[in-house]
Design an enzyme around this catalytic site. Structure first.
Site, PDB file in Angstrom:
ATOM      1  N   TYR A  58      50.072  30.786  49.260  1.00 54.33           N
ATOM      2  CA  TYR A  58      50.534  30.060  48.085  1.00 54.33           C
ATOM      3  C   TYR A  58      49.525  28.982  47.702  1.00 54.33           C
ATOM      4  CZ  TYR A  58      52.794  26.520  45.290  1.00 54.33           C
ATOM      5  OH  TYR A  58      53.054  25.606  44.310  1.00 54.33           O
ATOM      6  N   GLY A  65      53.628  26.540  41.855  1.00 47.53           N
ATOM      7  CA  GLY A  65      55.020  26.377  41.476  1.00 47.53           C
ATOM      8  C   GLY A  65      55.658  27.688  41.088  1.00 47.53           C
ATOM      9  N   HIS A  88      47.039  18.243  35.667  1.00 47.53           N
ATOM     10  CA  HIS A  88      47.930  17.152  36.059  1.00 47.53           C
ATOM     11  C   HIS A  88      47.413  15.777  35.618  1.00 47.53           C
ATOM     12  CE1 HIS A  88      50.122  19.917  38.827  1.00 47.53           C
ATOM     13  NE2 HIS A  88      51.116  19.086  38.539  1.00 47.53           N
ATOM     14  N   ASN A 200      49.836  17.587  46.781  1.00 43.66           N
ATOM     15  CA  ASN A 200      51.195  18.051  47.053  1.00 43.66           C
ATOM     16  C   ASN A 200      51.776  17.295  48.244  1.00 43.66           C
ATOM     17  OD1 ASN A 200      53.462  19.573  46.798  1.00 43.66           O
ATOM     18  ND2 ASN A 200      52.567  21.497  47.483  1.00 43.66           N
ATOM     19  N   ARG A 284      77.646 -20.717  53.082  1.00 46.78           N
ATOM     20  CA  ARG A 284      78.371 -20.314  54.291  1.00 46.78           C
ATOM     21  C   ARG A 284      78.090 -18.869  54.686  1.00 46.78           C
ATOM     22  NH1 ARG A 284      84.661 -19.536  54.116  1.00 46.78           N
ATOM     23  NH2 ARG A 284      84.366 -20.752  52.207  1.00 46.78           N
TER      24      ARG A 284
END
Length: 513
Positions: A58, A65, A88, A200, A284
């Site tokens: 892959y 994708g 990208h 990735n 407090r």
């Protein structure tokens, strides 16, 4: 001065290793062990062997994708990572700072040196060079959904490795080509798996988480010190922090905050009948508010450092055992959850200090201090308003911080032809967290300004009940050096900016650190 070196590839890294590299305090180096070198070489050799056999991998011999069903012939596999990097290149929004960019480089190097990404020694060496020479990629902040990792922002690292796009260098935004030429740095040609290996993964969100952790931990201490000073200025009852009281609710972090307050206020385990029976909650219950963050810090660290020291790309290349695993380690769910949780705990600190500021300004609650902490003389009192606008500002910053606590991780979006149909939103969560930290630091700055003024007024009043322990006195003295006592109204922006910067630089040593 010779800088310490952080070694990648030998032992797990700590959050502090990343922050020191990000700030330029240390240098990076790669492990020189035979085991490390063989592991890196094995991954590269195994990939080359598979390519020679025309094996299907892959993102190496397929598209990316949803396009994983599209085969890529061997004569095109070297072009594939170039296209991945280029398409990208669509990030928008503000640019990450030099410190953030360096942290991102370091986080990606930490993952790749686990030895399961199939990258070459040349790529690792170039990442080290970029870190050490402070040649830092210009990375837009927006465009990642946190799975398949931080693809778009990390493409800007891949581009710089190939000599493209822009970098920070010596405080300037410059062309990568020009800086490489000036420093005699050789760009590289990404090997078939190296585009995915760089992009990735979870390096952006993890790097930001490392930076956020340090700031959150410091704010827990700082808001504790502010609370102690507020208690002194408001004539609060220190018995609220008694050891016996907290022994019956043993949250470790909450008890640590109470112990720090006891030390600051010199608390003895005996009720003080001269004080108000019960202070308002913002005094407090301060250990119960700050203690949530203090108790969460250990598991924040566990989540962040585990992610930092993981192989988080896809596919995973086990060259030693000659196996390839296709999976989803790029999913940033742990960082998303940590950042969503951290921003909620930190925003509560802003809310706490904001409420304390509101009390100390108001003559109905501030035990004889002047309205808005104005120290103007009687003849000028009617035209002076002290810290009135600072209180309004603190309220505005707090409101914005609280608004940002909506968890980003529940807003998963199905993207990329429904291949990425469940995503982490980890990078958005981390960016939100950094914004909440910024806003809370501003509120803390307002709190410091208020207690410096309030204690100064008490000392001018000479009422005899404003005794400071040595640690609080030291802190007050440092504030006095930096912030002039306010008699007549003056613009306070520069004081607030100076205090906020000091907080972010962790200027004051608090509780032994």
């Amino acid at each position: 001065m010779i800088k310490k070196r952080i070694t990648f590839g030998d032992a797990p890294l700590a959050i502090e290793d990343i922050t020191s590299l990000a700030q330029g305090e240390t240098l990076a180096t790669l492990s020189k062990t035979e085991e490390f070198n063989q592991k890196i070489k094995a991954g590269v050799d195994y990939l080359q062997a598979l390519l020679a056999k025309e094996g299907e991998i892959y993102g190496v011999t397929t598209g990316y994708g949803d396009s994983c069903t599209v085969g890529v012939p061997l004569n095109r596999v070297h072009e594939l990572p170039i296209n991945l990097m280029r398409f990208h290149g669509c990030g928008l929004g503000d640019i990450f700072s030099e410190e953030e960019s360096a942290a991102i480089l370091a986080a990606r190097l930490a993952s790749l040196t686990q030895g399961y990404s199939g990258v070459t020694p040349e790529l690792l060496a170039l990442l080290v060079t970029l870190l050490n020479k402070r040649v830092l990629p210009i990375i837009p902040q927006e465009g990642s959904v946190g799975a398949s990792g931080d693809l778009t922002p990390l493409s800007y690292i891949a581009a710089v490795l190939m000599g493209e796009r822009e970098v920070w260098y010596q405080g300037q935004r410059l062309s990568t080509v020009d800086v490489f030429r000036q420093l005699d740095i050789e760009s590289i040609r990404l090997q078939p798996k190296e585009g995915l290996a760089i992009m990735n993964g979870t390096a952006v969100m993890t790097a930001l988480a490392c930076l956020a952790y340090s700031r959150a931990a410091y704010l827990a201490k700082l808001t504790t010190r502010i609370t102690a000073m507020m208690s002194i200025a408001l004539k609060g009852n220190p018995y609220h922090f008694a050891e016996g009281l907290f022994s019956v609710k043993p949250h470790q972090g909450q008890n640590q905050i109470a112990a720090w307050l006891r030390a600051d206020l010199d608390v003895v385990d005996q009720y003080n009948t001269e004080k108000r029976l019960q202070d308002r909650y913002s005094l407090r219950c301060a250990p119960h508010v700050i203690g949530v963050l203090q108790d969460a810090l250990p598991w924040f660290r566990q989540f962040i450092e585990t992610e930092l020291n993981s192989a988080n790309d896809n596919p995973i290349i086990d060259g030693v055992n000659q196996k390839i695993y296709h999976g989803g380690h790029f999913y940033g769910g742990h960082i998303a959850f940590a950042m969503d949780s951290m921003k909620q705990a930190v925003a509560n600190l802003a809310d706490l200090v904001d409420r304390q500021i509101a009390l100390i300004m108001d003559t109905k609650f501030n035990q004889g201090l002047p309205a808005n902490l104005s120290a103007a003389t009687s003849s000028h009192a009617m035209i002076n308003h002290g810290l009135k606008a600072v209180q309004i500002g603190a309220s505005a910053w707090t409101a914005e911080a609280l608004k940002l606590t909506m968890p980003a991780s529940v807003f998963s979006r199905s993207t990329e032809c429904h291949n990425q149909d469940k995503v982490s939103m980890g990078t958005i969560a981390a960016r939100d967290c950094l914004r909440v930290l910024q806003l809370t630091e501003q509120v803390a700055a307002a709190g410091l300004l208020a207690v410096r003024q309030a204690i100064g007024i008490r000392q001018h009043q000479k009422s005899g009940d404003c005794t400071l322990t040595s640690h609080v006195q030291d802190m007050y003295d440092l504030l006095v050096e930096d912030i002039a006592f306010i008699v007549e109204d003056r613009p306070l922006e520069s004081d607030l900016r100076s205090l906020t910067k000091a907080i972010q630089q962790q200027k004051w040593s608090l509780y032994g650190a």
